[in-house]
Design a protein around this motif. Structure first.
Motif, PDB file in Angstrom:
ATOM      1  N   LYS A   1       5.674  -0.007   1.453  1.00  0.00           N
ATOM      2  CA  LYS A   1       5.995   1.228   0.736  1.00  0.00           C
ATOM      3  C   LYS A   1       6.135   2.393   1.713  1.00  0.00           C
TER       4      LYS A   1
ATOM      5  N   SER B   1      10.466   2.494  -2.531  1.00  0.00           N
ATOM      6  CA  SER B   1      10.069   3.680  -1.766  1.00  0.00           C
ATOM      7  C   SER B   1      11.261   4.500  -1.297  1.00  0.00           C
TER       8      SER B   1
ATOM      9  N   SER C   1       8.679   5.355   3.132  1.00  0.00           N
ATOM     10  CA  SER C   1       9.889   6.157   2.977  1.00  0.00           C
ATOM     11  C   SER C   1      10.468   6.480   4.345  1.00  0.00           C
TER      12      SER C   1
END
Length: 325
Positions: A192, A218, A194
């Motif tokens: 997860k 994400s 970004s």
């Protein structure tokens, strides 16, 4: 030139058409290697570093062959075009980079480092690697790490811009990775992560399907996905192996993105079949992403996998909020 190219590619074979497989026949996932003679022999970081160095520099054991180089080149060139980066950048990098020569045996010490050779350019990519395995005791994992270092070098990504994590890493392996100059993550992100607007290559060979699903969640937007490249399990293969209802229920982000990506299979050789089997490069053209239904982007719930029986990833340990003292 054509004859030379044919000779260079002679040892490579085109990937055979993928046969439809049952859900039970999944790509083999590496398990923690047993502590045998090899583990004892390679208990010293200097030995592990030298073996990685040898993998990078020995022509007879070259992982980065011409066919694989062409596959990566084709994908990243399209990616750079999408990012409106200079198209010639990647060709210049591939043409100018060279690897350091293998050191003499007497020069190898505990702190020997397979050095990176950097060439100034404008290709500003970052890299994240998940699930590479126990490379100190497993030759397959070590070859995958060797390929990662070559990928960083070929694409001119500084090792300090590469983040690596596997919950199975030993302290020795963490020390080796720190010596190599990559950044070892201290927390299990479960994929997860970004990209925060930064073009990023994710290197995730033979990872659990939930890890890819989490990564997509994400970065669930046209802007973010268009700046990502994923090197890992074939999404087409996942589609073929899993029933549609299972894919949509357990891994909805993979199911929804199938029509919004392009995929290029890794060429296969008998020597490295265990390293790159079922591996593809995936990227997400803006034109395809923009053609997806608006409803697809509006659904953005975090995956929980409550009813998923075979998750294939190690979860981050969290306290149960319902627990009481």
């Amino acid at each position: 030139m054509a004859a030379a190219a044919a000779t260079a590619l002679e040892s490579w074979q085109a990937a055979a058409p993928r046969k439809r497989r049952s859900a039970a026949r999944r790509p083999r996932r590496r398990e923690a290697a047993p502590r045998g003679p090899e583990a004892e022999f390679e208990s010293d970081s200097g030995v592990v570093l030298r073996r990685i160095w040898e993998g990078q520099n020995m022509p007879s054991n070259c992982i980065w062959g011409p066919a694989l180089s062409e596959t990566i080149n084709r994908c990243l060139t399209k990616h750079l075009e999408q990012l409106k980066a200079p198209v010639g950048t990647l060709s210049d990098i591939f043409g100018n980079l060279h690897l350091d020569s293998l050191p003499e045996e007497s020069d190898v010490a505990t702190d020997s480092i397979p050095r990176e050779t950097l060439v100034t350019g404008t290709c500003h990519l970052k890299c994240v690697c998940y699930g590479i395995g126990n490379f100190a005791t497993c030759i397959i994992a070590r070859n995958q790490l060797t390929f990662l270092l070559l990928l960083l070098e070929k694409c001119q990504i500084p090792r300090s811009h590469c983040w690596v994590y596997d919950p199975l890493f030993s302290q020795l392996e963490i020390e080796v990775l720190n010596t190599l100059g990559v950044t070892v993550l201290s927390e299990n992100e479960e994929g997860k992560r970004s990209i925060r607007g930064e073009p990023t290559i994710f290197y995730m060979l033979h990872c659990g399907t939930a890890l890819y699903n989490n990564l997509l969640w994400s970065n669930w937007s046209v802007d973010a996905l268009s700046k990502m490249v994923i090197i890992g399990n074939s999404f087409k293969g996942l589609e073929e192996r899993l029933l549609a209802r299972i894919l949509q229920k357990n891994y909805p982000y993979i199911a929804k993105i199938l029509k919004g990506l392009e995929e290029l299979e890794f060429p296969q050789t008998s020597q490295y079949m265990d390293i790159f089997n079922d591996t593809s490069v995936h990227w997400f053209p803006v034109q395809k992403l923009e053609q997806l239904s608006i409803d697809i982007w509006e659904f953005w719930e975090e995956p929980d996998y409550q009813d998923c029986e075979d998750l294939e990833i190690i979860r981050n340990k969290r306290e149960d909020p319902s627990a009481t003292d």
